[in-house]
Scaffold this motif. Structure first.
Motif, PDB file in Angstrom:
ATOM      1  N   LEU A 131      -3.423   0.768  -6.806  1.00 43.66           N
ATOM      2  CA  LEU A 131      -3.929   1.331  -5.483  1.00 43.66           C
ATOM      3  C   LEU A 131      -4.981   0.749  -4.917  1.00 43.66           C
ATOM      4  CD1 LEU A 131      -3.393   3.401  -3.073  1.00 43.66           C
ATOM      5  CD2 LEU A 131      -4.867   5.169  -4.248  1.00 43.66           C
ATOM      6  N   GLU A 132      -5.893   0.361  -5.888  1.00 44.19           N
ATOM      7  CA  GLU A 132      -7.195  -0.472  -5.590  1.00 44.19           C
ATOM      8  C   GLU A 132      -6.947  -1.564  -5.072  1.00 44.19           C
ATOM      9  OE1 GLU A 132     -11.496  -1.235  -7.346  1.00 44.19           O
ATOM     10  OE2 GLU A 132     -10.121  -0.679  -8.698  1.00 44.19           O
ATOM     11  N   THR A 186      -5.661  14.225  -2.903  1.00 44.45           N
ATOM     12  CA  THR A 186      -4.961  13.253  -2.629  1.00 44.45           C
ATOM     13  C   THR A 186      -3.614  13.528  -2.179  1.00 44.45           C
ATOM     14  OG1 THR A 186      -5.925  11.806  -4.384  1.00 44.45           O
ATOM     15  CG2 THR A 186      -3.640  11.079  -3.677  1.00 44.45           C
ATOM     16  N   ALA A 237      -3.660   4.098 -10.251  1.00 47.06           N
ATOM     17  CA  ALA A 237      -4.907   3.865  -9.413  1.00 47.06           C
ATOM     18  C   ALA A 237      -5.260   2.667  -9.321  1.00 47.06           C
ATOM     19  CB  ALA A 237      -5.894   4.874  -9.976  1.00 47.06           C
ATOM     20  N   LEU A 269       0.811  -1.159   0.121  1.00 45.05           N
ATOM     21  CA  LEU A 269       0.044  -0.027   0.009  1.00 45.05           C
ATOM     22  C   LEU A 269       0.826   1.157  -0.120  1.00 45.05           C
ATOM     23  CD1 LEU A 269      -2.715   1.257   0.034  1.00 45.05           C
ATOM     24  CD2 LEU A 269      -2.972   0.971   2.511  1.00 45.05           C
ATOM     25  N   THR A 294      -5.114  -1.494  -1.624  1.00 46.67           N
ATOM     26  CA  THR A 294      -5.794  -0.922  -0.466  1.00 46.67           C
ATOM     27  C   THR A 294      -6.944  -2.018  -0.156  1.00 46.67           C
ATOM     28  OG1 THR A 294      -5.952   1.481  -1.405  1.00 46.67           O
ATOM     29  CG2 THR A 294      -7.830   0.818   0.103  1.00 46.67           C
ATOM     30  N   SER A 326      -8.773   5.611  -2.269  1.00 44.50           N
ATOM     31  CA  SER A 326      -8.924   4.696  -3.237  1.00 44.50           C
ATOM     32  C   SER A 326     -10.097   4.649  -4.218  1.00 44.50           C
ATOM     33  CB  SER A 326      -8.699   3.193  -2.642  1.00 44.50           C
ATOM     34  OG  SER A 326      -8.749   2.301  -3.606  1.00 44.50           O
TER      35      SER A 326
END
Length: 199
Positions: free
Chosen positions: A96-97, A170, A93, A43, A100, A196
């Motif tokens: 990150l998803e 962010t 992104a 993360l 997360t 996220s």
């Protein structure tokens, strides 16, 4: 950009980005002892990649077209850089998803009562928004030789306004991430989920 700047501090996003700290806050902020180091590291790397892309995009638009005489070449170069940066942001992104989800699943397992707590609080102070400093993006593109019709039909300024707002939030959130344990686990959960999902 307007005087509202970024966050309740009244500082502008570029000023916040130039201040050191958000990158060093990631590991401390995610260092919940009950979470496996692999989930924390994944993360932190994903948030770092998003933070870097956010900074780059904010600065790219802020400094466009620059101090030199603007022409179509400047506009085309900007659009090429913007396309590349947005592509990298989409990849960051997506990473990150996934990271997360792994971290939040581990957080729920570590704190079983977390599922029953409200998740409407985040760690960062109220965010006052983002406003592009100087002339609007439409005017900048027009100075680079794009017609009014091209600018309007592209809807680029409208889309970029929303994207830059989220990217500024962010960076602001990363700049204010406290060390693990300072905020309740539910606050960390809510903030990570919001960042996220919004990206």
């Amino acid at each position: 950009m307007g005087t509202a700047g970024m966050g309740s501090t009244g500082r502008h996003p570029v000023a916040v980005m130039e201040a050191p700290g958000w990158d060093t806050r990631l590991y401390d902020g995610l260092n919940v002892r009950r979470i496996a180091p692999e989930a924390r590291d994944a993360l932190a790397r994903a948030l770092g990649a998003v933070g870097l892309e956010a900074e780059f995009l904010l600065l790219l638009v802020e400094t466009f077209p620059g101090a030199a005489q603007a022409d179509r070449r400047h506009g085309d170069l900007f659009l090429g850089r913007l396309t590349g940066a947005l592509g990298r942001l989409v990849e960051a992104a997506e990473t990150l998803e996934v990271a997360t989800q792994g971290y939040l699943t581990a957080l729920e397992a570590a704190y079983p009562t977390l599922r029953d707590l409200p998740r409407d609080d985040v760690w960062w102070p109220p965010f006052s928004g983002y406003t592009l400093r100087g002339e609007p993006l439409e005017a900048r593109l027009r100075r680079c030789g794009f017609s009014w019709r091209q600018v309007v039909e592209s809807r680029l300024p409208v889309h970029m306004e929303a994207i830059l707002e989220q990217l500024a939030l962010t960076v602001y959130a990363l700049c204010t991430l406290p060390p693990a344990g300072v905020q309740p686990a539910a606050t960390l959960y809510s903030g990570l989920y919001e960042l996220s999902s919004a990206l």
